[in-house]
Scaffold this active site. Sequence first.
Site, PDB file in Angstrom:
ATOM      1  N   SER A   1       5.534   2.747  13.455  1.00 24.52           N
ATOM      2  CA  SER A   1       4.098   2.860  13.724  1.00 24.52           C
ATOM      3  C   SER A   1       3.863   3.673  14.987  1.00 24.52           C
ATOM      4  O   SER A   1       4.658   3.611  15.937  1.00 24.52           O
ATOM      5  CB  SER A   1       3.491   1.466  13.899  1.00 24.52           C
ATOM      6  OG  SER A   1       2.173   1.547  14.425  1.00 24.52           O
TER       7      SER A   1
ATOM      8  N   CYS B   1       9.597  -0.169   3.943  1.00 24.11           N
ATOM      9  CA  CYS B   1       8.148  -0.128   4.163  1.00 24.11           C
ATOM     10  C   CYS B   1       7.564  -1.506   4.449  1.00 24.11           C
ATOM     11  O   CYS B   1       6.446  -1.605   4.977  1.00 24.11           O
ATOM     12  CB  CYS B   1       7.441   0.448   2.926  1.00 24.11           C
ATOM     13  SG  CYS B   1       7.920   2.137   2.492  1.00 24.11           S
ATOM     14  N   ALA B   2       8.282  -2.563   4.086  1.00 23.55           N
ATOM     15  CA  ALA B   2       7.758  -3.920   4.270  1.00 23.55           C
ATOM     16  C   ALA B   2       7.655  -4.254   5.753  1.00 23.55           C
ATOM     17  O   ALA B   2       8.505  -3.864   6.554  1.00 23.55           O
ATOM     18  CB  ALA B   2       8.663  -4.929   3.564  1.00 23.55           C
ATOM     19  N   ALA B   3       6.605  -4.987   6.117  1.00 25.00           N
ATOM     20  CA  ALA B   3       6.414  -5.360   7.520  1.00 25.00           C
ATOM     21  C   ALA B   3       5.334  -6.423   7.621  1.00 25.00           C
ATOM     22  O   ALA B   3       4.537  -6.618   6.693  1.00 25.00           O
ATOM     23  CB  ALA B   3       6.008  -4.151   8.358  1.00 25.00           C
ATOM     24  N   ARG B   4       5.314  -7.103   8.753  1.00 20.68           N
ATOM     25  CA  ARG B   4       4.130  -7.888   9.114  1.00 20.68           C
ATOM     26  C   ARG B   4       3.214  -6.919   9.839  1.00 20.68           C
ATOM     27  O   ARG B   4       3.545  -6.427  10.919  1.00 20.68           O
ATOM     28  CB  ARG B   4       4.491  -9.069  10.014  1.00 20.68           C
ATOM     29  CG  ARG B   4       3.285  -9.967  10.331  1.00 20.68           C
ATOM     30  CD  ARG B   4       3.703 -11.207  11.117  1.00 20.68           C
ATOM     31  NE  ARG B   4       2.648 -12.219  11.111  1.00 20.68           N
ATOM     32  CZ  ARG B   4       1.727 -12.367  12.060  1.00 20.68           C
ATOM     33  NH1 ARG B   4       1.739 -11.578  13.123  1.00 20.68           N
ATOM     34  NH2 ARG B   4       0.805 -13.300  11.971  1.00 20.68           N
TER      35      ARG B   4
ATOM     36  N   TYR C   1       2.745  -6.254  17.721  1.00 21.06           N
ATOM     37  CA  TYR C   1       3.156  -5.440  16.584  1.00 21.06           C
ATOM     38  C   TYR C   1       3.936  -4.213  17.050  1.00 21.06           C
ATOM     39  O   TYR C   1       5.043  -3.936  16.570  1.00 21.06           O
ATOM     40  CB  TYR C   1       1.918  -5.026  15.790  1.00 21.06           C
ATOM     41  CG  TYR C   1       2.186  -4.043  14.668  1.00 21.06           C
ATOM     42  CD1 TYR C   1       2.830  -4.439  13.506  1.00 21.06           C
ATOM     43  CD2 TYR C   1       1.770  -2.719  14.767  1.00 21.06           C
ATOM     44  CE1 TYR C   1       3.057  -3.549  12.473  1.00 21.06           C
ATOM     45  CE2 TYR C   1       1.984  -1.822  13.735  1.00 21.06           C
ATOM     46  CZ  TYR C   1       2.631  -2.242  12.591  1.00 21.06           C
ATOM     47  OH  TYR C   1       2.866  -1.351  11.577  1.00 21.06           O
TER      48      TYR C   1
ATOM     49  N   PHE D   1       0.821  -1.217   0.000  1.00 26.00           N
ATOM     50  CA  PHE D   1       0.000   0.000   0.000  1.00 26.00           C
ATOM     51  C   PHE D   1       0.856   1.269   0.000  1.00 26.00           C
ATOM     52  O   PHE D   1       0.702   2.144  -0.855  1.00 26.00           O
ATOM     53  CB  PHE D   1      -0.915  -0.047   1.225  1.00 26.00           C
ATOM     54  CG  PHE D   1      -1.825   1.131   1.393  1.00 26.00           C
ATOM     55  CD1 PHE D   1      -2.651   1.549   0.372  1.00 26.00           C
ATOM     56  CD2 PHE D   1      -1.873   1.807   2.611  1.00 26.00           C
ATOM     57  CE1 PHE D   1      -3.506   2.633   0.537  1.00 26.00           C
ATOM     58  CE2 PHE D   1      -2.720   2.891   2.792  1.00 26.00           C
ATOM     59  CZ  PHE D   1      -3.532   3.306   1.747  1.00 26.00           C
ATOM     60  N   VAL D   2       1.782   1.381   0.941  1.00 24.16           N
ATOM     61  CA  VAL D   2       2.633   2.573   1.028  1.00 24.16           C
ATOM     62  C   VAL D   2       3.819   2.476   0.077  1.00 24.16           C
ATOM     63  O   VAL D   2       4.148   3.432  -0.635  1.00 24.16           O
ATOM     64  CB  VAL D   2       3.131   2.791   2.470  1.00 24.16           C
ATOM     65  CG1 VAL D   2       4.095   3.979   2.539  1.00 24.16           C
ATOM     66  CG2 VAL D   2       1.955   3.015   3.418  1.00 24.16           C
TER      67      VAL D   2
END
Length: 312
Positions: free
Chosen positions: A114, A68-71, A140, A13-14
Amino acid sequence: MSRKLVVTGASGFVGRALALRLLGEGEQVLGLCRSEGEVGVPVATVPSFDDAQALRQPLNEAEVVVHCAARVHVMQDTAEDPLSIFRQVNRDMTLTLARQAAESGARRFVFLSSIKVNGESTSGRSPFQPDENVRPEDPYGISKLEAEQGLRELASETGMEVVIIRPPLVYGPGVKGNFASMIRLVEKGLPLPLGATHNQRSLMALDNLVDLIITCIDHPAAANQVFLAGDGEDLSTTELLRAVAGAMGKPARLVPVPAGLLMAGATLLGKKAVAQRVLGSLQVDISKARTLLGWAPPLSVEEGLKRCLTDH
């Protein structure tokens, strides 16, 4: 010749919005993903971000890496040990990627963290600040905080600059999750018992977040700093629903049910966490980004919602 910028999660998305904007500005962009996807920029796939050998070639000669990648956070996590999995992806893989970036000569590493690092709520207190004591409450948020801590240590050890950005809920074209569910409810014209919710929540339009990230790629004052991100306009849930309906050209069918009554009912139904996100406050102070970087959100909430709903 343009410099090389690497964006991880470039099919997300981002990451995709960022990669396309950078490409449009004439940058040499390489998307780094763990699986193939439609991106619109050159992409390198790696089996895992914890494979330093596989990362060496795509990171070669990269001047800046934007991670930007993450769980991502999920409301109903079915994993047996969620914290362990979040740590593996959001902490350990981030630090492997960052160390390889440093070894490859990257000047700066921009980490999309976040607001959950700060906590879950500002009800009864002032807005979150970027440099205050933090209190993540879920796996998270904990994994993101531990990644931040590891990145600071790596910056001290290697000299690579690290920039940390903590956004709240991000909305824009293609948004999913709770925001998409809210859009669908408004679109259907269903009566919602949220006409008397007087909380305050910070949100961030996707284009505003992309603009802040791009500012942090080059701004000298961003080095080794933490920034909170947002639109700079806080809304109650009632105001947000009315704004979404207005952007759709639809009436907002909101029934004024007291928030306390809604919270009590949600608690009885085992939905307290969901209700807290809808009824509670979460505000961020973006003044550090304004003063230190001279940055201001280019889009208003109204403009951001119109863009979000255009492609809905």
